[in-house]
Design a protein around this motif. Sequence first.
Motif, PDB file in Angstrom:
ATOM      1  N   ASP A 150       0.831  -1.205   0.000  1.00 51.42           N
ATOM      2  CA  ASP A 150       0.000   0.000   0.000  1.00 51.42           C
ATOM      3  C   ASP A 150       0.864   1.254   0.000  1.00 51.42           C
ATOM      4  O   ASP A 150       0.592   2.204  -0.739  1.00 51.42           O
ATOM      5  CB  ASP A 150      -0.934  -0.006   1.213  1.00 51.42           C
ATOM      6  CG  ASP A 150      -2.000  -1.085   1.086  1.00 51.42           C
ATOM      7  OD1 ASP A 150      -2.865  -0.962   0.206  1.00 51.42           O
ATOM      8  OD2 ASP A 150      -1.948  -2.052   1.860  1.00 51.42           O
ATOM      9  N   VAL A 151       1.876   1.277   0.845  1.00 48.73           N
ATOM     10  CA  VAL A 151       2.761   2.441   0.894  1.00 48.73           C
ATOM     11  C   VAL A 151       4.146   1.979   1.329  1.00 48.73           C
ATOM     12  O   VAL A 151       4.289   1.176   2.248  1.00 48.73           O
ATOM     13  CB  VAL A 151       2.205   3.537   1.835  1.00 48.73           C
ATOM     14  CG1 VAL A 151       1.986   3.003   3.233  1.00 48.73           C
ATOM     15  CG2 VAL A 151       3.125   4.748   1.868  1.00 48.73           C
ATOM     16  N   ALA A 332       3.271   3.266  -7.647  1.00 48.94           N
ATOM     17  CA  ALA A 332       2.164   3.832  -6.875  1.00 48.94           C
ATOM     18  C   ALA A 332       2.451   3.775  -5.380  1.00 48.94           C
ATOM     19  O   ALA A 332       2.144   4.716  -4.636  1.00 48.94           O
ATOM     20  CB  ALA A 332       0.867   3.090  -7.195  1.00 48.94           C
ATOM     21  N   SER A 333       3.069   2.679  -4.909  1.00 49.19           N
ATOM     22  CA  SER A 333       3.373   2.570  -3.476  1.00 49.19           C
ATOM     23  C   SER A 333       4.461   3.560  -3.063  1.00 49.19           C
ATOM     24  O   SER A 333       4.447   4.063  -1.937  1.00 49.19           O
ATOM     25  CB  SER A 333       3.781   1.138  -3.130  1.00 49.19           C
ATOM     26  OG  SER A 333       5.034   0.794  -3.702  1.00 49.19           O
ATOM     27  N   GLU A 335       4.919   6.510  -4.661  1.00 42.47           N
ATOM     28  CA  GLU A 335       4.302   7.837  -4.770  1.00 42.47           C
ATOM     29  C   GLU A 335       3.407   8.138  -3.571  1.00 42.47           C
ATOM     30  O   GLU A 335       3.320   9.288  -3.124  1.00 42.47           O
ATOM     31  CB  GLU A 335       3.521   7.930  -6.078  1.00 42.47           C
ATOM     32  CG  GLU A 335       4.436   7.994  -7.306  1.00 42.47           C
ATOM     33  CD  GLU A 335       3.682   7.900  -8.619  1.00 42.47           C
ATOM     34  OE1 GLU A 335       2.473   7.531  -8.593  1.00 42.47           O
ATOM     35  OE2 GLU A 335       4.295   8.176  -9.671  1.00 42.47           O
ATOM     36  N   ARG A 336       2.748   7.118  -3.021  1.00 43.34           N
ATOM     37  CA  ARG A 336       1.932   7.329  -1.822  1.00 43.34           C
ATOM     38  C   ARG A 336       2.813   7.747  -0.651  1.00 43.34           C
ATOM     39  O   ARG A 336       2.437   8.585   0.168  1.00 43.34           O
ATOM     40  CB  ARG A 336       1.154   6.057  -1.478  1.00 43.34           C
ATOM     41  CG  ARG A 336       0.054   5.719  -2.466  1.00 43.34           C
ATOM     42  CD  ARG A 336      -0.790   4.545  -2.007  1.00 43.34           C
ATOM     43  NE  ARG A 336      -1.528   3.978  -3.132  1.00 43.34           N
ATOM     44  CZ  ARG A 336      -1.243   2.827  -3.725  1.00 43.34           C
ATOM     45  NH1 ARG A 336      -0.234   2.087  -3.270  1.00 43.34           N
ATOM     46  NH2 ARG A 336      -1.946   2.407  -4.740  1.00 43.34           N
ATOM     47  N   ALA A 339       3.822  11.342  -1.151  1.00 44.13           N
ATOM     48  CA  ALA A 339       2.694  12.242  -0.891  1.00 44.13           C
ATOM     49  C   ALA A 339       2.506  12.510   0.594  1.00 44.13           C
ATOM     50  O   ALA A 339       2.028  13.578   0.992  1.00 44.13           O
ATOM     51  CB  ALA A 339       1.416  11.647  -1.493  1.00 44.13           C
ATOM     52  N   ILE A 340       2.897  11.545   1.447  1.00 49.45           N
ATOM     53  CA  ILE A 340       2.785  11.734   2.895  1.00 49.45           C
ATOM     54  C   ILE A 340       3.745  12.808   3.367  1.00 49.45           C
ATOM     55  O   ILE A 340       3.505  13.528   4.320  1.00 49.45           O
ATOM     56  CB  ILE A 340       3.036  10.389   3.620  1.00 49.45           C
ATOM     57  CG1 ILE A 340       1.862   9.452   3.358  1.00 49.45           C
ATOM     58  CG2 ILE A 340       3.232  10.586   5.113  1.00 49.45           C
ATOM     59  CD1 ILE A 340       2.110   8.020   3.813  1.00 49.45           C
TER      60      ILE A 340
END
Length: 347
Positions: A150-151, A332-333, A335-336, A339-340
Amino acid sequence: MSQFLSPLTSPLLNKLVDGPGGWSGIEADATWAAEIKRLAAERNAVILAHNYQLPEIQDIADYTGDSLGLSRIAAETDADVIIFCGVHFMAESAKILSPEKTVLIPDERAGCSLADSITAEQLKEWKLEHPDALVVSYVNTTAEVKALTDVCCTSSNAVDVVASLPADREILFCPDQFLGAHVKRETGRDNIYIWAGECHVHAGISGPELTRQAEQHPEADLYIHPECGCANSAIYLAGEGLVAADRVHMLSTGQMLDAAEKSTSGSVLVATEIGMLHQLRKAAPAVDFQPVNSRASCSYMKMITPSALLRCLAMGADQVDVPTDTASAARASLERMIAIGQPGGGE
């Protein structure tokens, strides 16, 4: 698939020797350095070196640092080719963030015991046991594992990443058990499950060793990488007053460099892979940096030899590719995480 690179000629190629420990036969002298620069210019290549690399590899590189930080730097350059002097998952990360560039690793046999400690199949099975959990993976993982994550997190932002996630969601943290224990201690979460993986080099830097060194160097600061087996011992020493709490610093490799540049201490004990000492001593020549464990050397990192780097540039080997769907999910993981905020560098 990246474009295949045609071989380039070099008078040093006939000296190459392939052995069980990697490529050898070429000395890192002025002739070698000039040839590396010539070949890199002809390839329009950028050379990246991780902090754990041999000193001569660090010194010839265009950029030196943590794996994720280097990959992000490379993505912003106008280079056509990325030469990643590190281990295989790092080159994968560079390819994930720069899919249009050709990525080479000087020796594709340079693996990582930590990244190998969890496979995509193992993570899939773990997720089935906790279907509502969020997966947080350290960047020291394969592309396939990142794609199921997920991240992602780095050692410098792992606490912030986990703290940002909903308190009522279970967390599956992988693969490093020592970093996971650090995150659990700092966040106070009781719904975090930690995979029992480790870096064999960092795990081997033990608590008794740290205690003995701290007793022998009572004025030294302690720079402790959270992957280390001695991390809990460092917290204990500070808690018991055996070492002043303000001398104990839990740091990623990038944070170690930042701390070194600001250090007012005369000596520092360093608990991480010994390649880090080269950059620390360059950053703060007046400080006496000494390893907690002088044997903490990663044989995989040291496979990136001067001979391997020349072979890579001259012959266009070894190329690293990541399947498009895997790369997209892995990106995507990452980029998440970015983003945090506080993305940090890497390890």
